[in-house]
Design a protein around this motif. Structure first.
Motif, PDB file in Angstrom:
ATOM      1  N   SER A   1       1.427  -1.045   0.002  1.00  0.00           N
ATOM      2  CA  SER A   1      -0.298   0.216  -0.179  1.00  0.00           C
ATOM      3  C   SER A   1       0.412   1.472  -0.509  1.00  0.00           C
ATOM      4  N   PRO A   2       0.180   2.256  -0.040  1.00  0.00           N
ATOM      5  CA  PRO A   2       1.750   3.325  -0.420  1.00  0.00           C
ATOM      6  C   PRO A   2       1.461   4.244   0.592  1.00  0.00           C
ATOM      7  N   TYR A   3       2.837   4.333   1.207  1.00  0.00           N
ATOM      8  CA  TYR A   3       3.517   5.260   1.839  1.00  0.00           C
ATOM      9  C   TYR A   3       3.958   6.551   1.773  1.00  0.00           C
ATOM     10  N   HIS A   4       3.513   7.951   2.235  1.00  0.00           N
ATOM     11  CA  HIS A   4       3.592   9.121   1.572  1.00  0.00           C
ATOM     12  C   HIS A   4       4.659   9.671   2.576  1.00  0.00           C
ATOM     13  N   ILE A   5       5.652  10.480   1.959  1.00  0.00           N
ATOM     14  CA  ILE A   5       6.800  11.379   2.035  1.00  0.00           C
ATOM     15  C   ILE A   5       6.243  12.746   2.006  1.00  0.00           C
ATOM     16  N   TYR A   6       6.866  13.792   3.018  1.00  0.00           N
ATOM     17  CA  TYR A   6       6.245  15.238   2.674  1.00  0.00           C
ATOM     18  C   TYR A   6       7.691  15.681   3.116  1.00  0.00           C
ATOM     19  N   TYR A   7       7.795  17.215   2.326  1.00  0.00           N
ATOM     20  CA  TYR A   7       9.020  18.087   1.802  1.00  0.00           C
ATOM     21  C   TYR A   7       8.635  18.847   2.054  1.00  0.00           C
ATOM     22  N   TYR A   8       9.854  19.811   3.476  1.00  0.00           N
ATOM     23  CA  TYR A   8       9.322  21.277   3.819  1.00  0.00           C
ATOM     24  C   TYR A   8      10.877  21.796   3.557  1.00  0.00           C
ATOM     25  N   TYR A   9      11.109  22.794   3.308  1.00  0.00           N
ATOM     26  CA  TYR A   9      11.309  23.656   2.942  1.00  0.00           C
ATOM     27  C   TYR A   9      12.345  24.584   3.777  1.00  0.00           C
ATOM     28  N   ASP A  10      11.244  25.326   4.936  1.00  0.00           N
ATOM     29  CA  ASP A  10      11.806  26.175   5.207  1.00  0.00           C
ATOM     30  C   ASP A  10      11.079  25.893   6.753  1.00  0.00           C
ATOM     31  N   ASP A  11      11.484  27.174   7.856  1.00  0.00           N
ATOM     32  CA  ASP A  11      11.501  26.570   9.093  1.00  0.00           C
ATOM     33  C   ASP A  11      10.225  26.833   9.744  1.00  0.00           C
ATOM     34  N   ALA A  12       8.540  27.863   8.827  1.00  0.00           N
ATOM     35  CA  ALA A  12       7.839  27.745   8.183  1.00  0.00           C
ATOM     36  C   ALA A  12       6.351  26.817   8.744  1.00  0.00           C
ATOM     37  N   GLY A  13       7.292  25.424   7.969  1.00  0.00           N
ATOM     38  CA  GLY A  13       6.247  24.426   7.242  1.00  0.00           C
ATOM     39  C   GLY A  13       5.480  24.205   6.758  1.00  0.00           C
ATOM     40  N   GLY A  14       6.194  25.412   5.526  1.00  0.00           N
ATOM     41  CA  GLY A  14       5.396  26.244   4.130  1.00  0.00           C
ATOM     42  C   GLY A  14       6.410  24.861   3.256  1.00  0.00           C
ATOM     43  N   SER A  15       5.856  25.538   1.877  1.00  0.00           N
ATOM     44  CA  SER A  15       6.518  24.906   0.811  1.00  0.00           C
ATOM     45  C   SER A  15       6.413  23.707   1.067  1.00  0.00           C
ATOM     46  N   GLN A  16       5.329  22.999   1.359  1.00  0.00           N
ATOM     47  CA  GLN A  16       5.156  21.972   1.600  1.00  0.00           C
ATOM     48  C   GLN A  16       4.656  20.348   0.085  1.00  0.00           C
ATOM     49  N   ILE A  17       5.639  19.424  -0.607  1.00  0.00           N
ATOM     50  CA  ILE A  17       5.354  18.655  -1.295  1.00  0.00           C
ATOM     51  C   ILE A  17       5.074  17.140  -0.911  1.00  0.00           C
ATOM     52  N   THR A  18       4.380  16.182  -1.570  1.00  0.00           N
ATOM     53  CA  THR A  18       3.995  15.954  -1.118  1.00  0.00           C
ATOM     54  C   THR A  18       4.672  13.959  -2.286  1.00  0.00           C
ATOM     55  N   GLN A  19       5.262  13.205  -1.478  1.00  0.00           N
ATOM     56  CA  GLN A  19       6.121  11.739  -3.076  1.00  0.00           C
ATOM     57  C   GLN A  19       5.459  10.841  -2.280  1.00  0.00           C
ATOM     58  N   THR A  20       4.555  10.262  -2.961  1.00  0.00           N
ATOM     59  CA  THR A  20       3.695   8.662  -2.694  1.00  0.00           C
ATOM     60  C   THR A  20       4.339   7.810  -3.209  1.00  0.00           C
ATOM     61  N   CYS A  21       5.103   6.466  -2.463  1.00  0.00           N
ATOM     62  CA  CYS A  21       5.830   5.577  -3.000  1.00  0.00           C
ATOM     63  C   CYS A  21       5.725   4.153  -2.536  1.00  0.00           C
ATOM     64  N   GLY A  22       5.622   2.761  -3.332  1.00  0.00           N
ATOM     65  CA  GLY A  22       4.453   1.854  -2.498  1.00  0.00           C
ATOM     66  C   GLY A  22       3.973   1.702  -3.403  1.00  0.00           C
ATOM     67  N   GLU A  23       2.981   1.810  -4.410  1.00  0.00           N
ATOM     68  CA  GLU A  23       2.158   2.229  -5.554  1.00  0.00           C
ATOM     69  C   GLU A  23       2.282   0.351  -6.414  1.00  0.00           C
ATOM     70  N   ASP A  24       3.467   0.097  -6.364  1.00  0.00           N
ATOM     71  CA  ASP A  24       3.971  -0.981  -7.232  1.00  0.00           C
ATOM     72  C   ASP A  24       3.486  -2.134  -6.407  1.00  0.00           C
ATOM     73  N   LYS A  25       3.211  -3.416  -6.822  1.00  0.00           N
ATOM     74  CA  LYS A  25       3.061  -4.955  -6.182  1.00  0.00           C
ATOM     75  C   LYS A  25       4.129  -5.801  -6.377  1.00  0.00           C
ATOM     76  N   ASP A  26       4.902  -5.749  -7.042  1.00  0.00           N
ATOM     77  CA  ASP A  26       6.831  -5.910  -5.804  1.00  0.00           C
ATOM     78  C   ASP A  26       7.525  -5.616  -5.477  1.00  0.00           C
ATOM     79  N   TYR A  27       8.383  -6.151  -5.009  1.00  0.00           N
ATOM     80  CA  TYR A  27       8.919  -5.251  -4.283  1.00  0.00           C
ATOM     81  C   TYR A  27       9.722  -3.992  -4.555  1.00  0.00           C
ATOM     82  N   SER A  28      10.768  -4.898  -5.799  1.00  0.00           N
ATOM     83  CA  SER A  28      11.331  -3.950  -6.652  1.00  0.00           C
ATOM     84  C   SER A  28      11.037  -2.604  -7.020  1.00  0.00           C
ATOM     85  N   GLY A  29       9.204  -2.405  -6.809  1.00  0.00           N
ATOM     86  CA  GLY A  29       9.122  -1.099  -7.319  1.00  0.00           C
ATOM     87  C   GLY A  29       9.073  -0.773  -6.178  1.00  0.00           C
ATOM     88  N   SER A  30       9.289  -0.792  -4.584  1.00  0.00           N
ATOM     89  CA  SER A  30       8.348  -0.326  -3.430  1.00  0.00           C
ATOM     90  C   SER A  30       9.109   1.070  -3.304  1.00  0.00           C
TER      91      SER A  30
END
Length: 404
Positions: free
Chosen positions: A246-275
């Protein structure tokens, strides 16, 4: 009709007494029922045959099960009511009163009993009892050991047993559940991986090359015969556990205020090599003047107070699936280092200070670069090598040197 008793292979059966001899005297030149023309005379129908008409030249074969033997002392029958006996071997059974032939138990059974006989009379076979001779009485399903592998470095293999035509159990002797593995044979879910059942090949193959035999709740998804075909010579069947990611998520922050947030989703493939996926190799916003983006610090909460199992990532690092459920969502906060001395940094890039000048760490532009004044003043030299010192104290900013 009177009957006599006798035993065949230890089973008591009942047969009629020998028929009274039929009178085969011709009547007006024709043979009576139960007889047929034999040369110039009439003869009684032989065992296994009958004749119900006048003037027949031959008798008709009785209706008896395939492989059965007619009663040899019955001659001159006038109806299709032959007595017969069928001898069944060990490992055979009788399907029903409509099908009284001896049938083999099959490849996935063992014999439950020895030889036996059944008897009947002509087409009225439905009157013959087969109690004790049906498949459940004569055949026993083979017991197979199921080795259910986790298919990972961590060894947590499971064991169960499968009795053909009966079901599944945690023990070789039952009790048996008709369609489902015991709960003890199932695998637990892993972080961001859901157990989906057991397959006939290891998980390093693509899913299309594996056949699923049990679902996540242990229910058999294929015919029992297909499962039994996987057995080796020791009646052992090996299957491998499978998981879906199942997907797991990474949130990125580039300033101290917690703004400038972007999201990356990982683990969407069934096989471990794509996770797995990599950390962002670029910065979403330019870092502050005089600083350089160097790495991420990983947290498991938005307050940035709980560090991840792996606390630091450099740009381009692989992000493996989380080791615990607490890390299904992770927060990567950009970390900045001061621009190195002798340089100035802007828009995330590093530049050398102009010739003859230097800077302290953290310089953000050329205005932060300066000439160093020595103890005797600032030394100036021309292209011939002649030098002089300009008296004074303190560094000379690059802006003044450049005439700005």
């Amino acid at each position: 009709m009177k009957r006599i008793l006798f035993a065949v292979f230890g089973v008591i059966i009942m047969l009629p007494m020998a028929s009274m001899a039929v009178d085969c005297t011709m009547v007006d030149g024709q043979c009576p029922a139960g007889c047929y023309r034999f040369g110039m005379d009439c003869a009684p129908c032989q065992p296994g045959y009958y004749n119900d008409t006048l003037g027949a030249d031959e008798c008709t074969a009785c209706t008896i099960p395939e492989g059965a033997t007619p009663n040899l002392d019955q001659t001159g029958l006038t109806s299709d009511n032959c007595g017969w006996t069928a001898y069944c071997k060990s490992g055979e059974y009788v399907a029903s009163t409509k099908n009284l032939t001896c049938q083999p138990c099959g490849d996935y059974y063992t014999a439950k009993g020895g030889e036996f006989t059944i008897t009947g009379y002509g087409p009225a076979a439905a009157t013959t009892s087969i109690d004790g001779y049906e498949k459940s009485d004569r055949c026993d399903g083979k017991v197979y050991k199921l080795t259910l592998k986790r298919n990972s470095i961590i060894t947590d293999d499971k064991t169960a047993y499968f009795k053909y035509d009966t079901g599944f159990s945690a023990n070789s002797t039952g009790p048996w559940n008709k369609t489902t593995l015991p709960a003890s044979a199932l695998q637990d879910n892993k972080p961001v991986q859901t157990f989906v059942g057991y397959f006939d090949n290891k998980g390093d193959l693509v899913w299309e090359e594996r056949d699923q035999y049990f679902s996540s709740n242990g229910a058999l998804t294929k015919p029992q015969a297909d499962l039994a075909k996987l057995a080796n010579k020791d009646n052992e069947i090996t299957l491998w556990a499978g998981w879906s990611f199942s997907p797991y998520h990474i949130y990125y922050y580039y300033d101290d205020a917690g703004g400038s947030q972007i999201t990356q989703t990982c683990g969407e493939d069934k096989d471990y090599s794509g996770s797995t996926c990599k950390t962002q190799e670029y910065q979403w916003d330019a870092p502050p003047m005089g600083k350089l983006f160097t790495r991420y610090k990983c947290y498991t909460n938005e307050e940035f107070s709980n560090s991840c199992t792996k606390p630091f990532y450099t740009p381009g690092d692989q992000i493996a699936p989380p080791e615990t459920d607490a890390e299904k969502t992770r927060y990567f906060v950009a970390q900045y280092d001061a621009c190195p001395a002798g340089h100035y940094c802007t828009n995330g890039k590093t530049y050398n200070c102009p010739a003859g000048t230097t800077s302290d760490p953290g310089a953000g532009s050329t205005t932060n670069c300066y000439m160093v004044r020595g103890d005797g003043g600032t030394k100036f030299c021309d292209n011939t090598g002649d030098c002089f010192y300009l008296p004074g104290s303190g560094h000379v900013p690059h802006a003044k040197v450049a005439g700005n």
